[in-house]
Design a protein around this motif. Structure first.
Motif, PDB file in Angstrom:
ATOM      1  N   ILE A  23       0.842  -1.300  -0.004  1.00 22.55           N
ATOM      2  CA  ILE A  23      -0.146   0.076   0.027  1.00 22.55           C
ATOM      3  C   ILE A  23       1.053   1.134   0.136  1.00 22.55           C
ATOM      4  O   ILE A  23       0.237   2.451  -0.872  1.00 22.55           O
ATOM      5  CB  ILE A  23      -1.265  -0.067   1.248  1.00 22.55           C
ATOM      6  N   GLY A  24       1.623   1.847   0.810  1.00 17.19           N
ATOM      7  CA  GLY A  24       2.515   2.065   1.163  1.00 17.19           C
ATOM      8  C   GLY A  24       3.324   2.798  -0.926  1.00 17.19           C
ATOM      9  O   GLY A  24       3.605   4.201  -0.350  1.00 17.19           O
ATOM     10  N   LEU A  25       3.782   1.819  -1.129  1.00 16.85           N
ATOM     11  CA  LEU A  25       4.392   1.997  -2.248  1.00 16.85           C
ATOM     12  C   LEU A  25       3.515   2.734  -3.519  1.00 16.85           C
ATOM     13  O   LEU A  25       3.730   3.111  -4.731  1.00 16.85           O
ATOM     14  CB  LEU A  25       5.506   0.920  -2.465  1.00 16.85           C
ATOM     15  N   THR A  26       2.321   1.970  -3.856  1.00 19.28           N
ATOM     16  CA  THR A  26       1.165   2.110  -4.440  1.00 19.28           C
ATOM     17  C   THR A  26       0.440   3.038  -5.021  1.00 19.28           C
ATOM     18  O   THR A  26       0.624   3.820  -5.594  1.00 19.28           O
ATOM     19  CB  THR A  26       0.436   1.142  -5.042  1.00 19.28           C
ATOM     20  N   ALA A  27       0.042   3.343  -3.107  1.00 19.24           N
ATOM     21  CA  ALA A  27      -0.654   4.830  -3.536  1.00 19.24           C
ATOM     22  C   ALA A  27      -0.384   6.029  -3.213  1.00 19.24           C
ATOM     23  O   ALA A  27      -0.908   7.271  -3.919  1.00 19.24           O
ATOM     24  CB  ALA A  27      -1.485   4.681  -2.090  1.00 19.24           C
ATOM     25  N   ALA A 234       7.022  10.837  -1.179  1.00 17.83           N
ATOM     26  CA  ALA A 234       5.805   9.778  -1.182  1.00 17.83           C
ATOM     27  C   ALA A 234       5.625   8.553  -1.039  1.00 17.83           C
ATOM     28  O   ALA A 234       5.149   8.393   0.492  1.00 17.83           O
ATOM     29  CB  ALA A 234       4.792  10.595  -2.119  1.00 17.83           C
ATOM     30  N   MET A 235       6.580   7.830  -1.389  1.00 14.21           N
ATOM     31  CA  MET A 235       6.169   6.915  -1.517  1.00 14.21           C
ATOM     32  C   MET A 235       7.216   6.251   0.533  1.00 14.21           C
ATOM     33  O   MET A 235       6.519   5.381   0.868  1.00 14.21           O
ATOM     34  CB  MET A 235       7.026   6.031  -2.029  1.00 14.21           C
ATOM     35  N   VAL A 236       8.335   6.861   0.139  1.00  9.87           N
ATOM     36  CA  VAL A 236       9.157   6.757   1.197  1.00  9.87           C
ATOM     37  C   VAL A 236       8.127   6.840   2.634  1.00  9.87           C
ATOM     38  O   VAL A 236       7.698   6.357   4.068  1.00  9.87           O
ATOM     39  CB  VAL A 236       9.918   7.201   1.400  1.00  9.87           C
ATOM     40  N   ILE A 237       7.368   7.880   2.538  1.00  8.03           N
ATOM     41  CA  ILE A 237       6.407   8.799   3.425  1.00  8.03           C
ATOM     42  C   ILE A 237       5.500   7.159   3.524  1.00  8.03           C
ATOM     43  O   ILE A 237       5.465   6.837   5.285  1.00  8.03           O
ATOM     44  CB  ILE A 237       6.320   9.997   3.491  1.00  8.03           C
ATOM     45  N   ALA A 238       4.792   6.986   2.927  1.00  7.61           N
ATOM     46  CA  ALA A 238       4.058   6.445   3.036  1.00  7.61           C
ATOM     47  C   ALA A 238       3.992   4.747   3.791  1.00  7.61           C
ATOM     48  O   ALA A 238       3.441   4.135   4.256  1.00  7.61           O
ATOM     49  CB  ALA A 238       2.980   5.995   1.462  1.00  7.61           C
ATOM     50  N   VAL A 239       5.387   4.454   3.095  1.00  2.00           N
ATOM     51  CA  VAL A 239       5.692   2.976   3.915  1.00  2.00           C
ATOM     52  C   VAL A 239       6.206   3.200   4.971  1.00  2.00           C
ATOM     53  O   VAL A 239       5.323   2.562   6.128  1.00  2.00           O
ATOM     54  CB  VAL A 239       7.241   2.464   3.026  1.00  2.00           C
ATOM     55  N   VAL A 240       6.780   4.265   5.258  1.00  2.00           N
ATOM     56  CA  VAL A 240       7.185   4.407   7.209  1.00  2.00           C
ATOM     57  C   VAL A 240       5.609   4.381   7.342  1.00  2.00           C
ATOM     58  O   VAL A 240       5.809   3.914   8.917  1.00  2.00           O
ATOM     59  CB  VAL A 240       7.666   5.682   7.379  1.00  2.00           C
ATOM     60  N   CYS A 241       5.226   5.204   7.514  1.00  2.00           N
ATOM     61  CA  CYS A 241       3.676   5.430   7.956  1.00  2.00           C
ATOM     62  C   CYS A 241       3.106   4.342   8.396  1.00  2.00           C
ATOM     63  O   CYS A 241       2.428   3.525   8.982  1.00  2.00           O
ATOM     64  CB  CYS A 241       3.181   6.722   7.061  1.00  2.00           C
TER      65      CYS A 241
END
Length: 304
Positions: A23-27, A234-241
């Motif tokens: 999800i963190g990678l795709t969204a 944004a992908m890094v932020i989403a994966v971490v979150c």
């Protein structure tokens, strides 16, 4: 107390963690294009329609006596989301109805259809709660397989065709005048959003998946400049979150979707607050660089 080894060895926890990374990678990949097109609410509309798909899948499962009862819920959500995405683009192309009105109709119709159809299937509105807000206990091995397939498709299109998609979303009229396949690109982006909604329902929830598409992109825009750098950040932020929020819910009884979204909002606020500091540092760096390039005895001034 749950140990890190338990998290890695338990299917109940390992599957959600893998899906959280997907999800963190795709969204954010989809969200970057939606922000460019000023369609930040598209994910919300598709998430609501996906609930109707969940209920239809539940109803079909009841007819064929599937076990478990929600075996066809995710395939139903996928079909409903894709059809809704195609409908949005059709309405925009051939109708006088604005996209905002079409999204509003999907908002209300999706929730209403889900509640009514789930009742016809012999369930209650409580059966939709896990899909609305996310739940760890509902994730199964088939869900992981579906998530992997959807993630590969979304990343393949979103990154593999990033040049074409960015050109169309950046300036649609110029792209159309240049002969680019604007309609096809719009359909691809809408379908990618639908696939991402389906991928994220189990963990983040249908009502909150749009936030994971948009908020990390908004946070990245405060930190970096440029389309590609924004998407990657944004992908890094989403994966971490996603991972951090999910791990919190392992130890604290909280809905994973809500925790993940609050984590992304916290990152956005921090990025917003740190932006003036980053800008001042960049200005100072530019001034130092120019002063070192200036001839001896001359002073370089910059007006800002």
């Amino acid at each position: 107390m749950i140990s890190p080894l338990d998290i890695l060895t338990s299917d109940l926890l390992r599957y959600p963690l893998i899906i959280a990374v997907l999800i963190g990678l795709t969204a954010p990949v989809v969200g970057t294009y939606l922000v460019q097109k000023r369609l930040s609410l598209l994910g919300d509309g598709l998430g609501h329609v996906a609930l109707t798909g969940v209920a239809v899948g539940w109803l079909v499962g009841a007819w064929v006596t599937a076990t478990p009862a929600d075996l066809l819920a995710i395939p139903g959500a996928l079909a409903a989301s894709v059809l809704a995405a195609l409908a949005i683009e059709y309405v925009r192309e051939v109708s006088h109805t604005s996209r905002d009105v079409a999204l509003a109709i999907m908002f209300y119709g999706g929730i209403a259809g889900g509640v009514v159809i789930i009742q016809l299937a012999g369930g209650t509105s409580q059966n939709l709660m896990g899909y609305l807000f996310g739940s760890l206990s509902t994730v199964t091995a088939p869900d992981l397989v579906i998530a992997l397939v959807l993630a590969v498709v979304v990343l393949g299109i979103g990154i593999g065709l990033s040049g074409l998609l960015a050109a169309v979303t950046g300036d649609e009229e110029f792209a159309r005048a240049s002969g680019l396949p604007v309609r096809t690109v719009n359909v691809l982006i809408a379908v990618m959003a639908a696939l991402t909604v389906t991928l994220s329902m189990r963990i983040v929830g249908a009502l909150m998946v749009s936030a994971l598409m948009i908020v990390p992109v908004a946070a990245a825009q405060q930190l970096v400049v440029g389309f590609t750098r924004t998407m990657r950040t944004a992908m890094v932020i989403a994966v971490v979150c996603s991972l951090g929020g999910l791990l919190v819910t392992v130890y604290v009884d909280l809905p994973p979707g809500g925790v993940i979204v609050l984590a992304t909002i916290a990152v956005y606020v921090l990025a917003l607050l740190s932006r003036p500091l980053l800008q001042r540092r960049a200005v100072r760096t530019d001034q130092v660089a120019e002063s070192t390039r200036a001839p001896a005895g001359e002073t370089t001034f910059r007006v800002r």
